[in-house]
Design a protein around this motif. Structure first.
Motif, PDB file in Angstrom:
ATOM      1  N   GLN A   1       0.837  -1.198   0.000  1.00 25.64           N
ATOM      2  CA  GLN A   1       0.000   0.000   0.000  1.00 25.64           C
ATOM      3  C   GLN A   1       0.874   1.251   0.000  1.00 25.64           C
ATOM      4  N   ARG A   2       0.321   2.331  -0.523  1.00 22.69           N
ATOM      5  CA  ARG A   2       1.103   3.546  -0.739  1.00 22.69           C
ATOM      6  C   ARG A   2       1.777   4.055   0.531  1.00 22.69           C
ATOM      7  N   THR A   3       1.078   4.007   1.662  1.00 24.85           N
ATOM      8  CA  THR A   3       1.658   4.517   2.904  1.00 24.85           C
ATOM      9  C   THR A   3       2.934   3.777   3.284  1.00 24.85           C
ATOM     10  N   LEU A   4       3.073   2.541   2.824  1.00 21.81           N
ATOM     11  CA  LEU A   4       4.283   1.780   3.095  1.00 21.81           C
ATOM     12  C   LEU A   4       5.383   2.080   2.091  1.00 21.81           C
ATOM     13  N   TRP A   5       5.043   1.993   0.788  1.00 18.17           N
ATOM     14  CA  TRP A   5       6.135   2.164  -0.171  1.00 18.17           C
ATOM     15  C   TRP A   5       6.690   3.591  -0.177  1.00 18.17           C
ATOM     16  N   GLU A   6       5.909   4.552   0.295  1.00 19.24           N
ATOM     17  CA  GLU A   6       6.434   5.914   0.383  1.00 19.24           C
ATOM     18  C   GLU A   6       7.515   6.034   1.455  1.00 19.24           C
ATOM     19  N   MET A   7       7.592   5.044   2.347  1.00 24.88           N
ATOM     20  CA  MET A   7       8.614   5.052   3.400  1.00 24.88           C
ATOM     21  C   MET A   7       9.858   4.254   3.028  1.00 24.88           C
ATOM     22  N   VAL A   8       9.839   3.604   1.874  1.00 26.15           N
ATOM     23  CA  VAL A   8      10.994   2.781   1.483  1.00 26.15           C
ATOM     24  C   VAL A   8      12.183   3.686   1.151  1.00 26.15           C
ATOM     25  N   PRO A   9      13.324   3.505   1.807  1.00 28.66           N
ATOM     26  CA  PRO A   9      14.498   4.343   1.517  1.00 28.66           C
ATOM     27  C   PRO A   9      15.044   4.068   0.113  1.00 28.66           C
ATOM     28  N   PRO A  10      15.661   5.051  -0.518  1.00 35.39           N
ATOM     29  CA  PRO A  10      16.266   4.850  -1.833  1.00 35.39           C
ATOM     30  C   PRO A  10      17.284   3.713  -1.804  1.00 35.39           C
ATOM     31  N   GLY A  11      17.364   2.995  -2.912  1.00 34.81           N
ATOM     32  CA  GLY A  11      18.340   1.925  -3.039  1.00 34.81           C
ATOM     33  C   GLY A  11      17.843   0.557  -2.624  1.00 34.81           C
ATOM     34  N   LYS A  12      16.661   0.484  -2.004  1.00 38.86           N
ATOM     35  CA  LYS A  12      16.122  -0.807  -1.600  1.00 38.86           C
ATOM     36  C   LYS A  12      15.633  -1.603  -2.808  1.00 38.86           C
ATOM     37  N   ILE A  13      15.541  -2.911  -2.631  1.00 35.28           N
ATOM     38  CA  ILE A  13      15.088  -3.812  -3.691  1.00 35.28           C
ATOM     39  C   ILE A  13      13.700  -4.333  -3.344  1.00 35.28           C
ATOM     40  N   LEU A  14      12.779  -4.221  -4.284  1.00 31.50           N
ATOM     41  CA  LEU A  14      11.438  -4.776  -4.130  1.00 31.50           C
ATOM     42  C   LEU A  14      11.245  -5.880  -5.160  1.00 31.50           C
ATOM     43  N   ALA A  15      10.589  -6.971  -4.758  1.00 37.43           N
ATOM     44  CA  ALA A  15      10.327  -8.066  -5.697  1.00 37.43           C
ATOM     45  C   ALA A  15       8.923  -8.609  -5.463  1.00 37.43           C
ATOM     46  N   GLY A  16       8.201  -8.822  -6.559  1.00 41.57           N
ATOM     47  CA  GLY A  16       6.838  -9.343  -6.476  1.00 41.57           C
ATOM     48  C   GLY A  16       6.262  -9.536  -7.863  1.00 41.57           C
ATOM     49  N   ILE A  17       4.935  -9.491  -7.957  1.00 37.54           N
ATOM     50  CA  ILE A  17       4.242  -9.559  -9.251  1.00 37.54           C
ATOM     51  C   ILE A  17       3.531  -8.223  -9.434  1.00 37.54           C
ATOM     52  N   TYR A  18       4.184  -7.280 -10.103  1.00 34.81           N
ATOM     53  CA  TYR A  18       3.703  -5.906 -10.123  1.00 34.81           C
ATOM     54  C   TYR A  18       3.009  -5.489 -11.420  1.00 34.81           C
ATOM     55  N   GLN A  19       2.960  -6.379 -12.411  1.00 31.81           N
ATOM     56  CA  GLN A  19       2.297  -6.092 -13.691  1.00 31.81           C
ATOM     57  C   GLN A  19       2.653  -4.692 -14.215  1.00 31.81           C
ATOM     58  N   PRO A  20       3.909  -4.464 -14.520  1.00 27.00           N
ATOM     59  CA  PRO A  20       4.365  -3.115 -14.879  1.00 27.00           C
ATOM     60  C   PRO A  20       3.673  -2.494 -16.087  1.00 27.00           C
ATOM     61  N   LEU A  21       3.262  -3.308 -17.050  1.00 24.03           N
ATOM     62  CA  LEU A  21       2.618  -2.742 -18.243  1.00 24.03           C
ATOM     63  C   LEU A  21       1.208  -2.215 -17.938  1.00 24.03           C
ATOM     64  N   TYR A  22       0.623  -2.664 -16.833  1.00 19.01           N
ATOM     65  CA  TYR A  22      -0.684  -2.156 -16.421  1.00 19.01           C
ATOM     66  C   TYR A  22      -0.573  -1.129 -15.299  1.00 19.01           C
ATOM     67  N   ASN A  23       0.600  -1.057 -14.674  1.00 20.48           N
ATOM     68  CA  ASN A  23       0.814  -0.146 -13.549  1.00 20.48           C
ATOM     69  C   ASN A  23       1.992   0.780 -13.830  1.00 20.48           C
ATOM     70  N   THR A  24       1.948   1.402 -14.999  1.00 24.19           N
ATOM     71  CA  THR A  24       3.079   2.229 -15.425  1.00 24.19           C
ATOM     72  C   THR A  24       3.309   3.417 -14.497  1.00 24.19           C
ATOM     73  N   GLY A  25       2.228   4.034 -14.030  1.00 17.50           N
ATOM     74  CA  GLY A  25       2.371   5.193 -13.142  1.00 17.50           C
ATOM     75  C   GLY A  25       3.092   4.832 -11.857  1.00 17.50           C
ATOM     76  N   LEU A  26       2.745   3.692 -11.288  1.00 16.43           N
ATOM     77  CA  LEU A  26       3.392   3.245 -10.062  1.00 16.43           C
ATOM     78  C   LEU A  26       4.868   2.960 -10.307  1.00 16.43           C
ATOM     79  N   MET A  27       5.180   2.325 -11.423  1.00 16.92           N
ATOM     80  CA  MET A  27       6.583   2.029 -11.726  1.00 16.92           C
ATOM     81  C   MET A  27       7.388   3.325 -11.899  1.00 16.92           C
ATOM     82  N   GLU A  28       6.786   4.327 -12.505  1.00 18.25           N
ATOM     83  CA  GLU A  28       7.473   5.609 -12.668  1.00 18.25           C
ATOM     84  C   GLU A  28       7.741   6.258 -11.319  1.00 18.25           C
ATOM     85  N   GLN A  29       6.780   6.131 -10.403  1.00 19.73           N
ATOM     86  CA  GLN A  29       6.965   6.691  -9.066  1.00 19.73           C
ATOM     87  C   GLN A  29       8.072   5.962  -8.315  1.00 19.73           C
TER      88      GLN A  29
END
Length: 376
Positions: free
Chosen positions: A76-104
């Motif tokens: 959820q947004r309240t969590l990922w906004e707290m992720v420090p730069p340089g961290k690695i995230l891994a999951g199933i994020y469907q980037p072609l459908y969630n382009t705005g989130l990937m850009e953020q």
């Protein structure tokens, strides 16, 4: 190195790691932090993680201190906004459908790996989350159809009369479609299958189903197991063949999706009108618009006496096994990112490069880069 596992948002019952995988990571020098009750909905209680060597931590600690943050769906947004730069995230994020989130995420200097973009090569099979989860979706789709259908699946001969077997039409013979064929056949149904790839005909027939041939399909060899857009003439012939089969079908299971685009419309209004009341359609492409005009994701609707079930996350309804398979996929992928217990990003590896969506403040996934250029 610390790998952190977040609890999924409501509606997602799976978990990124299961206790067996936690134990294996521990042997490689990786400490696993997991959010409280992260595995509860998948029937993996906290006690099993603690026994495997994991440490229960709050989400905020995982977000801020873990080297790799694991979550199947985007946090959820309240969590990922707290992720420090340089961290690695891994999951199933469907980037072609969630382009705005990937850009953020790129703008926040996060390194993102989306396992649904892992190249579908022989070497990457053990990391192919699309296949492991689609297998479950195909199986569960048939069971869901069977429980929603008002008649028997197999043929019955009784003193009170005979019952004809259900006729099942499966649109798409990828991993989900093939498992749906096998499951429907085990339940005693008569199965017909349509797919734009003539190469799958032999597999379909080996499972005891009839393959619907339509000539003139576009080459799909480079599509990574997905459907591709077809010519107008092919679509006309395709609809004629599908219409003839739908008129006889009791159950229709649709699976066709095109990455980054709306799912192709396969079941038209005219086709639906030929189906008898009590028939069932299970649409596995619901999240990208669906293969029928009436599909609503995560909803069941009635249209002219036909039940249309839209569910693009059926693996979540079998969370224990779905999590077990997904966790193994994640473990195999992490072998490419971990060396001597520390994260190492080797972008000369085609799998690492292919699954990387954002890195060093930029979008790195080629298909997303191409999509952005087309907007300009």
């Amino acid at each position: 190195m610390i790998a952190g596992v977040l609890k999924e948002q409501p509606g997602e019952n799976r978990v990124s790691l299961v206790p067996d995988i936690v134990k294996q990571l521990g042997k490689q020098g990786v400490t696993v932090w997991i959010e409280e009750d992260a595995g509860a909905r998948a029937f993996y209680p906290d006690s099993t993680y603690i026994q495997a060597g994991a440490v229960i931590k709050p989400a905020t600690a995982i977000i801020q201190e873990a080297d790799i943050i694991l979550s199947i769906q985007a946090p959820q947004r309240t969590l990922w906004e707290m992720v420090p730069p340089g961290k690695i995230l891994a999951g199933i994020y469907q980037p072609l459908y969630n382009t705005g989130l990937m850009e953020q995420w790129a703008s926040r200097q996060l390194t993102t790996f989306s396992l649904d973009t892992v190249p579908r090569t022989t070497r990457a099979q053990s990391m192919d989350v699309l296949s492991s989860q689609a297998n479950i979706a195909g199986y569960k789709a048939v069971l869901l159809a069977a429980t929603s259908y008002s008649r028997y699946f197999p043929m019955f001969m009784t003193a009170a009369g005979s019952i004809a077997p259900a006729k099942v039409l499966i649109l798409g013979a990828g991993v989900a479609g093939l498992q749906a064929i096998a499951t429907a056949r085990r339940l005693g149904a008569v199965v017909e299958v349509f797919d734009t790839r003539p190469a799958v005909k032999e597999e379909v027939m080996s499972l005891g189903a009839r393959f619907i041939d339509v000539e003139g399909a576009a080459d799909v060899s480079a599509a990574g197991g997905y459907a591709v857009e077809q010519t107008t003439e092919y679509q006309r012939r395709q609809q004629e063949k599908i219409a003839a089969s739908i008129a006889k079908a009791d159950i229709v299971i649709t699976t066709a999706q095109i990455p980054g685009k709306k799912a192709p419309l396969l079941v038209t209004k005219e086709m639906l009108e030929t189906m008898r009341p009590g028939s069932v359609i299970v649409d596995l492409a619901a999240s990208s618009g669906g293969n029928t005009a009436w599909t609503k994701n995560n909803e069941t609707v009635q249209q002219q006496g036909v039940t249309i079930i839209g569910d693009s996350n059926l693996p979540s309804s079998m969370p224990a096994d779905a999590s077990k398979l997904y966790a193994k996929n994640i473990f195999n992928f992490l072998q490419l990112l971990i060396k001597d217990g520390e994260p190492v990003l080797n972008f000369s590896d085609d799998i690492v490069k292919g699954a990387c969506i954002t890195h060093s403040g930029a979008i790195t996934y080629e298909r997303l880069q191409q999509a952005d250029k087309m907007k300009i």
